[in-house]
Design an enzyme around this catalytic site. Structure first.
Site, PDB file in Angstrom:
ATOM      1  N   CYS A 132     117.248 -62.101   6.588  1.00 19.22           N
ATOM      2  CA  CYS A 132     116.806 -61.059   7.364  1.00 19.22           C
ATOM      3  C   CYS A 132     115.474 -60.743   6.751  1.00 19.22           C
ATOM      4  O   CYS A 132     114.643 -59.885   7.345  1.00 19.22           O
ATOM      5  CB  CYS A 132     117.457 -59.883   7.546  1.00 19.22           C
ATOM      6  SG  CYS A 132     119.002 -60.185   8.448  1.00 19.22           S
ATOM      7  N   ASN A 166     119.902 -55.419  15.556  1.00 19.06           N
ATOM      8  CA  ASN A 166     119.313 -56.060  14.525  1.00 19.06           C
ATOM      9  C   ASN A 166     119.154 -57.553  14.963  1.00 19.06           C
ATOM     10  O   ASN A 166     119.815 -58.371  14.848  1.00 19.06           O
ATOM     11  CB  ASN A 166     120.334 -56.089  13.252  1.00 19.06           C
ATOM     12  CG  ASN A 166     119.877 -56.668  12.110  1.00 19.06           C
ATOM     13  OD1 ASN A 166     118.962 -57.626  11.944  1.00 19.06           O
ATOM     14  ND2 ASN A 166     120.602 -56.578  11.017  1.00 19.06           N
ATOM     15  N   HIS A 175     112.455 -53.684   8.219  1.00 18.07           N
ATOM     16  CA  HIS A 175     113.582 -54.551   9.007  1.00 18.07           C
ATOM     17  C   HIS A 175     114.331 -53.496   9.903  1.00 18.07           C
ATOM     18  O   HIS A 175     114.895 -52.508   9.384  1.00 18.07           O
ATOM     19  CB  HIS A 175     114.447 -55.316   7.764  1.00 18.07           C
ATOM     20  CG  HIS A 175     115.647 -55.984   8.384  1.00 18.07           C
ATOM     21  ND1 HIS A 175     115.464 -56.472   9.981  1.00 18.07           N
ATOM     22  CD2 HIS A 175     116.926 -55.767   7.926  1.00 18.07           C
ATOM     23  CE1 HIS A 175     116.769 -57.018  10.023  1.00 18.07           C
ATOM     24  NE2 HIS A 175     117.720 -56.659   9.058  1.00 18.07           N
TER      25      HIS A 175
HETATM   26  N1  ACO Z   1     133.412 -49.148  16.582  1.00 19.19           N
HETATM   27  C1  ACO Z   1     134.240 -48.148  16.153  1.00 19.19           C
HETATM   28  N2  ACO Z   1     134.900 -47.921  14.973  1.00 19.19           N
HETATM   29  C2  ACO Z   1     134.260 -48.898  13.851  1.00 19.19           C
HETATM   30  C3  ACO Z   1     133.402 -50.015  14.201  1.00 19.19           C
HETATM   31  C4  ACO Z   1     133.097 -50.050  15.559  1.00 19.19           C
HETATM   32  N3  ACO Z   1     132.081 -50.801  16.022  1.00 19.19           N
HETATM   33  N4  ACO Z   1     133.124 -50.603  13.223  1.00 19.19           N
HETATM   34  C5  ACO Z   1     133.953 -50.229  12.342  1.00 19.19           C
HETATM   35  N5  ACO Z   1     134.525 -49.008  12.688  1.00 19.19           N
HETATM   36  C6  ACO Z   1     135.617 -48.102  11.914  1.00 19.19           C
HETATM   37  C7  ACO Z   1     136.150 -48.985  10.657  1.00 19.19           C
HETATM   38  O1  ACO Z   1     137.280 -49.782  11.176  1.00 19.19           O
HETATM   39  C8  ACO Z   1     136.554 -47.837   9.893  1.00 19.19           C
HETATM   40  O2  ACO Z   1     137.691 -47.046  10.433  1.00 19.19           O
HETATM   41  P1  ACO Z   1     138.833 -46.589   9.302  1.00 19.19           P
HETATM   42  O3  ACO Z   1     138.052 -45.406   8.645  1.00 19.19           O
HETATM   43  O4  ACO Z   1     139.896 -46.379   9.994  1.00 19.19           O
HETATM   44  O5  ACO Z   1     139.144 -47.698   8.331  1.00 19.19           O
HETATM   45  C9  ACO Z   1     135.499 -46.712  10.128  1.00 19.19           C
HETATM   46  O6  ACO Z   1     134.852 -47.276  11.236  1.00 19.19           O
HETATM   47  C10 ACO Z   1     134.295 -46.688   9.193  1.00 19.19           C
HETATM   48  O7  ACO Z   1     133.955 -47.830   8.851  1.00 19.19           O
HETATM   49  P2  ACO Z   1     132.806 -48.273   7.592  1.00 19.19           P
HETATM   50  O8  ACO Z   1     132.678 -49.532   7.512  1.00 19.19           O
HETATM   51  O9  ACO Z   1     133.404 -47.439   6.567  1.00 19.19           O
HETATM   52  O10 ACO Z   1     131.600 -47.420   8.489  1.00 19.19           O
HETATM   53  P3  ACO Z   1     130.050 -47.118   7.678  1.00 19.19           P
HETATM   54  O11 ACO Z   1     129.940 -45.885   7.994  1.00 19.19           O
HETATM   55  O12 ACO Z   1     129.851 -48.063   6.612  1.00 19.19           O
HETATM   56  O13 ACO Z   1     128.941 -47.859   8.814  1.00 19.19           O
HETATM   57  C11 ACO Z   1     127.750 -49.918   8.949  1.00 19.19           C
HETATM   58  C12 ACO Z   1     129.232 -49.283   9.115  1.00 19.19           C
HETATM   59  C13 ACO Z   1     127.218 -49.381  10.373  1.00 19.19           C
HETATM   60  C14 ACO Z   1     127.762 -51.327   9.231  1.00 19.19           C
HETATM   61  C15 ACO Z   1     127.048 -49.466   7.839  1.00 19.19           C
HETATM   62  O14 ACO Z   1     127.814 -49.594   6.845  1.00 19.19           O
HETATM   63  C16 ACO Z   1     125.784 -50.127   7.667  1.00 19.19           C
HETATM   64  O15 ACO Z   1     124.866 -50.229   8.698  1.00 19.19           O
HETATM   65  N6  ACO Z   1     125.494 -51.060   6.660  1.00 19.19           N
HETATM   66  C17 ACO Z   1     124.335 -51.804   6.818  1.00 19.19           C
HETATM   67  C18 ACO Z   1     124.655 -52.981   7.548  1.00 19.19           C
HETATM   68  C19 ACO Z   1     123.446 -53.904   7.719  1.00 19.19           C
HETATM   69  O16 ACO Z   1     122.273 -53.307   7.985  1.00 19.19           O
HETATM   70  N7  ACO Z   1     123.413 -55.095   7.969  1.00 19.19           N
HETATM   71  C20 ACO Z   1     122.590 -55.917   8.297  1.00 19.19           C
HETATM   72  C21 ACO Z   1     121.852 -56.589   7.056  1.00 19.19           C
HETATM   73  S1  ACO Z   1     121.770 -57.859   6.927  1.00 19.19           S
HETATM   74  C22 ACO Z   1     121.445 -58.873   8.238  1.00 19.19           C
HETATM   75  O17 ACO Z   1     120.562 -58.153   8.836  1.00 19.19           O
HETATM   76  C23 ACO Z   1     122.292 -60.195   8.505  1.00 19.19           C
END
Ligand code: ACO
Length: 316
Positions: free
Chosen positions: A108, A271, A241
């Site tokens: 990315c 993204n 990004h």
């Molecule tokens: N809908 C509903 N619930 C969900 C979803 C969804 N789409 N996805 C995960 N959950 C649930 C999980 O199962 C978890 O449930 P639990 O508490 O019962 O276990 C809960 O939501 C919390 O999950 P987390 O993974 O802890 O959520 P978080 O607050 O960390 O958010 C996210 C996740 C949005 C992915 C965040 O960590 C993030 O944005 N990270 C950066 C990711 C990124 O930028 N990636 C791309 C970069 S690399 C590239 O571009 C290829």
């Protein structure tokens, strides 16, 4: 190096968060509050190479550089329809250029890595280089995994860069951390390699990526500013990004800047991997939001882990 023209293209198919709830245990509320994303564009019948070529043609037209005048085409693409040839070669044919063309994969952060590479080629004698970032991350993820598939969209951005003007400053980082973010090629059926792993979709530890993104984006841009004797007040726009609105907001808060200096489009696009910052830059450019002479800080992060920041002066 001067950015002489930009372009972008998104697939026509728009998918809302509510549409995802038809087959996933998710909600518009969860996706929009955790990521800011409300819709994304997803390739359906269209081909990524045609989006890439459309973005490239727009950038060429704005730059006044003809395809014959290009000395190099660099394409950033993590995943596309071809293992070979490169997407850059496909685009070369579609836009009617004859210059050398190759892909690079900085995940990315690929747009920043492409700018860094282009600046080196310009110093080596090239005059006009076409950069294309063409990505279809929606084909990398498992659409039964709500933790990843809701995050991505497809798209392409392009820029024509020319020799001249100020050198761009860069801060690049790579950390080999496949335990945080990794996508594997499909297994082969080579009979001499019998123990092939099963197909595996993209794996991401979202919280680790989040921490890496916020810390490296802030650190990279602060280092760029310090090395150039500048402060945040000298920057017209910070173009990051577009992975997650909360990441952009966290970086903005650490840099203590107003919202209008950190534009976003992730709400509409999801993204789009390395294309995202370039698509946003093109949208700002075409909306007339960038002033000639203003300094722009670019920042991106991705698998690797990779990160890159660049400082440029806008000349259009
Ligand atoms: N809908 C509903 N619930 C969900 C979803 C969804 N789409 N996805 C995960 N959950 C649930 C999980 O199962 C978890 O449930 P639990 O508490 O019962 O276990 C809960 O939501 C919390 O999950 P987390 O993974 O802890 O959520 P978080 O607050 O960390 O958010 C996210 C996740 C949005 C992915 C965040 O960590 C993030 O944005 N990270 C950066 C990711 C990124 O930028 N990636 C791309 C970069 S690399 C590239 O571009 C290829």
């Amino acid at each position: 190096m001067i950015i002489a023209g930009t372009g972008s293209a998104l697939p026509t198919q728009v998918v809302t968060n509510d549409q995802l709830t038809e087959f996933l245990d998710t909600s518009d509320e969860w996706i929009s509050t955790r990521t800011g994303i409300r819709t994304r564009h997803i390739l359906g019948e269209e081909k990524l190479e045609n989006l890439a070529a459309a973005a490239a043609r727009s950038a060429l037209e704005q730059s006044g550089v003809s395809p014959e005048e290009l000395d190099f085409i660099l394409c950033s693409s993590v995943y596309n329809d071809y293992m070979a040839p490169s997407m850059a070669c496909i685009v070369q044919g579609l836009v009617g250029a004859t210059c050398p063309a190759m892909d690079l994969n900085g995940a990315c952060a690929g747009f920043i890595y492409a700018l860094y590479t282009a600046q080196a080629y310009l110093k080596a004698g090239c005059r006009n280089i076409l950069i294309v970032c063409a990505e279809t991350p929606t084909k990398m993820v498992d659409w039964t995994n709500r933790a990843t598939c809701v995050l991505f969209g497809d798209g392409a951005g392009a820029a024509v860069v020319r020799a001249g003007g100020e050198d761009l400053s860069f801060v690049l980082e790579s950390q080999s951390r496949t335990e945080v973010l990794v996508g594997y090629n499909p297994p082969s059926n080579c009979p001499y390699t019998p123990h092939q792993p099963a197909a595996q979709p993209l794996f991401m530890n979202g919280q680790e990526v989040y921490k890496f993104a916020v810390s490296t984006a802030t650190r990279g841009m602060q280092r760029l500013l310090a090395e150039n004797g500048l402060t945040c007040d000298d920057i017209g726009h910070f173009v990051l990004h577009q992975a997650n609105l909360r990441i952009v907001e966290a970086v903005r808060a650490r840099m203590k800047q107003d919202k209008d200096k950190f534009p976003t489009n992730v709400e509409r696009t999801g993204n789009t991997s390395s294309a995202s910052a370039l698509i946003l830059l093109d949208e700002l450019n075409r909306a007339g939001a960038l002033q000639k002479g203003e300094r722009i800080a670019l920042s991106a992060f991705g698998a690797g882990l990779t990160a890159g920041a660049a400082l440029l002066r806008w000349q259009l």
